[in-house]
Design an enzyme around this catalytic site. Sequence first.
Site, PDB file in Angstrom:
ATOM      1  N   GLU A  62       1.001  -1.135  -0.010  1.00 51.26           N
ATOM      2  CA  GLU A  62       0.089   0.003  -0.098  1.00 51.26           C
ATOM      3  C   GLU A  62       0.765   1.148  -0.092  1.00 51.26           C
ATOM      4  OE1 GLU A  62       0.447  -1.621   3.834  1.00 51.26           O
ATOM      5  OE2 GLU A  62      -0.426  -2.351   2.554  1.00 51.26           O
ATOM      6  N   ASP A  66      18.596  15.280 -31.312  1.00 48.39           N
ATOM      7  CA  ASP A  66      18.716  16.057 -32.333  1.00 48.39           C
ATOM      8  C   ASP A  66      20.072  16.642 -32.497  1.00 48.39           C
ATOM      9  OD1 ASP A  66      17.638  17.721 -34.357  1.00 48.39           O
ATOM     10  OD2 ASP A  66      17.357  19.404 -33.146  1.00 48.39           O
ATOM     11  N   ASP A 125      15.561  20.483 -29.058  1.00 47.13           N
ATOM     12  CA  ASP A 125      14.968  21.939 -28.504  1.00 47.13           C
ATOM     13  C   ASP A 125      14.157  22.644 -29.389  1.00 47.13           C
ATOM     14  OD1 ASP A 125      16.878  22.377 -30.438  1.00 47.13           O
ATOM     15  OD2 ASP A 125      17.973  23.751 -29.421  1.00 47.13           O
ATOM     16  N   ASP A 130      11.169  19.053 -32.827  1.00 44.02           N
ATOM     17  CA  ASP A 130      11.457  17.950 -31.728  1.00 44.02           C
ATOM     18  C   ASP A 130      10.194  17.442 -30.999  1.00 44.02           C
ATOM     19  OD1 ASP A 130      14.352  17.675 -32.653  1.00 44.02           O
ATOM     20  OD2 ASP A 130      14.722  19.628 -31.527  1.00 44.02           O
ATOM     21  N   ASN A 182       4.822 -15.129   4.027  1.00 39.87           N
ATOM     22  CA  ASN A 182       3.949 -14.815   5.209  1.00 39.87           C
ATOM     23  C   ASN A 182       2.620 -15.540   4.776  1.00 39.87           C
ATOM     24  OD1 ASN A 182       5.508 -13.333   6.960  1.00 39.87           O
ATOM     25  ND2 ASN A 182       4.609 -11.392   6.212  1.00 39.87           N
ATOM     26  N   ASN A 191       1.687  -4.538   9.654  1.00 40.86           N
ATOM     27  CA  ASN A 191       1.981  -4.094   8.353  1.00 40.86           C
ATOM     28  C   ASN A 191       2.269  -2.596   8.421  1.00 40.86           C
ATOM     29  OD1 ASN A 191       1.991  -4.744   5.571  1.00 40.86           O
ATOM     30  ND2 ASN A 191       0.174  -3.209   5.529  1.00 40.86           N
ATOM     31  N   ASP A 218       5.641  -0.885   7.196  1.00 38.00           N
ATOM     32  CA  ASP A 218       5.924   0.338   6.492  1.00 38.00           C
ATOM     33  C   ASP A 218       6.392   1.325   6.807  1.00 38.00           C
ATOM     34  OD1 ASP A 218       4.292  -1.102   4.242  1.00 38.00           O
ATOM     35  OD2 ASP A 218       2.168  -0.436   4.974  1.00 38.00           O
TER      36      ASP A 218
END
Length: 869
Positions: free
Chosen positions: A303, A345, A612, A616, A680, A705, A709
């Site tokens: 998550e 380019d 540029d 392009d 797990n 959890n 995290d």
Amino acid sequence: MSNEPNAQYRAQLIELAALDVEEVARRLSCGLLGLADGQARERLQSFGPNSIAQQVVRGIPLQLLLKLRNPLNILLLALAVVSLATGNIESASIISLMVILSVSLALVQERRSNRAAADLRAMVHTTATVVRRGFAAGADLPPVPREIPLAELVPGDLIHLSAGDMVPADVRLLSAKDLFVNQASLTGEAMPASKYPLVEPAGTDCLQLRNTCFMGTSVSSGAATALVIHTGSRAVFGGIAGVIAGERSLTSFDRGITRFTWLMIRFIAVMVPVVFIVNGLTKGDWLEALLFAMAVAVGLTPEMLPMLVTVNLSKGALAMSRKKVIVKRLNSIQNFGAMDVLCTDKTGTLTQDRIILEKHIDLAGKESDKVLDYAYLNSYYQSGLKNLLDVAVLKYTEVHEKLHSAGNFRKVDEIPFDFMRRRMSVIVERQDERLLICKGAVEEVFSVCATGEVDALPFALDASHLEALQVQTRSLNEDGFRVISIAYKRIDAGATNFSVDDEAGLTLLGYIAFLDPPKDSVREALTMLSRHGISVKILTGDNEIVTRKVCKDVGLRVDRVVLGHDLESLGPEEFSAVAESGQIFAKLSPTQKAQVIEALHRRGRVVGYLGDGINDAPALKAADVGISVDTAVDIAKESADIVLLEKSLLVLDDGVIEGRKVFGNIIKYIRMGASSNFGNMFSVLGASAWLPFLPMAPIQILTNNLLYDFSQTAIPTDNIDPDYLDRPRRWEIKNIARFMLFIGPISSIFDYATYCTMYFLYDARTPDKAALFQTGWFVESLLSQTMIIHVIRTSRIPFVQSRASTPLILTSLVICLAGAYLPYSPLATPLGFVPLPTTYWPILAAMLAVYLVLTHLMRRWFQRVFGVS
């Protein structure tokens, strides 16, 4: 393969270019004296404002909705709703908190990045000089020039153009004097194009029209009046802008994240129902089994992935900003690291986009100060276009102080340049000496010369001299030089009213040669990119000869140059094969550049594009990472993901390294989370079938959890092993799945060892001792997951050959201590924990030590067998 945007409007430009101006005005339903104000208002309503498409800026609510649309967030919110519906408010709150934190941080970081780049995305607002007829007191007023915003320009308007103006629309010239237009950003040509109010032959290529000027180009010199043909998105510029302003295609980063997300969702879709059914059948409490299954689903869901990805990318963007690089699109940082092909380019990107005088040579091939002096006089005294060639001559003489005999001259007259003659002359004098000095294209100047001169000695010219000069010129052209001839003649002091007829009987002195040189840092930058596993391809609209020269100068191998017209007849497979095998592509249209990149995508390559100009823009949009420079046109900056604020391209290599660091830290989280959760699952399934109670309460799984995290939040600060940065890193979902399959089950071995310890040694076999069993597994699970970070993060020996960053070490230590303290804390009762026996801790320490060593050995084996570091 060619399918240019705005094809029908381009065709109309070509058609109108072949008609005389009276017929063009008739077709546009306008006169040659300007529109009336009322007509202009009606046309503005009909055609719309003269503005081009820009990328849509979304509001905060829509951005939030798009963030929540992530499959992981949808899954978590669905689990929160089910938890709430079943009365498990604590679980619903924890799950919702995870989603809120993840989405909020991602949104804040993205908006900060967008605000930092706002100035670069803003288009410059300018006005146009238009001739309109007003109406007052019941009578038409005479047409007068006025300045109006570009957005109010309409087809049929009569406009004035002068030096320095941006061309505000696609226009057909009615009159012009010494008009030169810089089209480099549209066509890739470094030199300004001369424009004339002539009638073009039917079928002339759109961008080669000499009587048409295009939106987005600029007037270098001269003046003109013109009729507006197309405005807004109908213009060539607007068509290209419309193509690039839409939604971008998914990049390799986006595709990789999506593939991993769906891999985990499929895994959850299989495992969670099994856990639910096993617990329901073995324990008989289906509501408890449902809550447990939902908690397991949350435990399997990575998550924090969206949040950690955004934090990693934002950290990379901050690091790049210190090098004066604006990161407009966060995902592009990782794409730097995954990039294995850089398409670029040439004009203004590899080259300095400024002409430099390199040679001033007489007819014997020797350096000649007289040739330079006469070139200087011509460039200094002409009143027409001071183009890049003239600027180069003037700059050269200034820097090198090489003006020997040109002093004390004054200008008498000039014969302006025109397209048919391709030469121009100035008449200058000092004391009793008067000279006509001519410069221009080699053949055209030679055609008006009767003699040549070497070391002040004249000789008659014949065809053999022209042939020798052409050979010499061709040789220089092949090296990328632009060659201009210099000739002169002495004229009578009393002569006046000079004309083209006076350009006759000249003496050919020699020539000057110019080069648009590569930037000083390009060779080193490209060498470093190559060393890091990135192949370079040149995609330019410029001609083949100059392209060859520049490529040689920057160290690229020039065996074959693929031209734009070579690609037009190829089918998709042939096109892809040529895109893969070719290294240098010249005379490409903007669409063809994008098609080459798309063909490389089909070949599985991760492509960066550096450019540029307007030409392009589609390629910048199609690439996984679009890179532009500080001198780029606005539309190129709008398309780019990265904008270099300094001219040195060495920052590209810095970007590649930064991208690989970002990818490495993201992949750490994915590998650790996926393998740990996979292991797990085996533990949960076995315990569910074996035990008469749940192996861990739903609230305990969610707490585990959440703490795990938190320990991962320091990953963006972590160090990366140097050998990991040596080659491109890209998403390989098969390797992630293999890692999960081989590394994950190791944790299950030690989970079962913990089960046996609690079950047999501490007699936690019955529901009344479930809390002891659950506490023991909670602590072992949390500590093993947290500590294994330091093994999985590197292929070297952890803590010895490779050490994590200080923040990651500290967060790991804090979470381990928190996990060990929870059974003795005030939160123990609400969470269902009980104190653990003292003898459990040395057993746990031994298990953790063996677990870390075994995982390290398996990781080394995995790297050796699958070649994944």
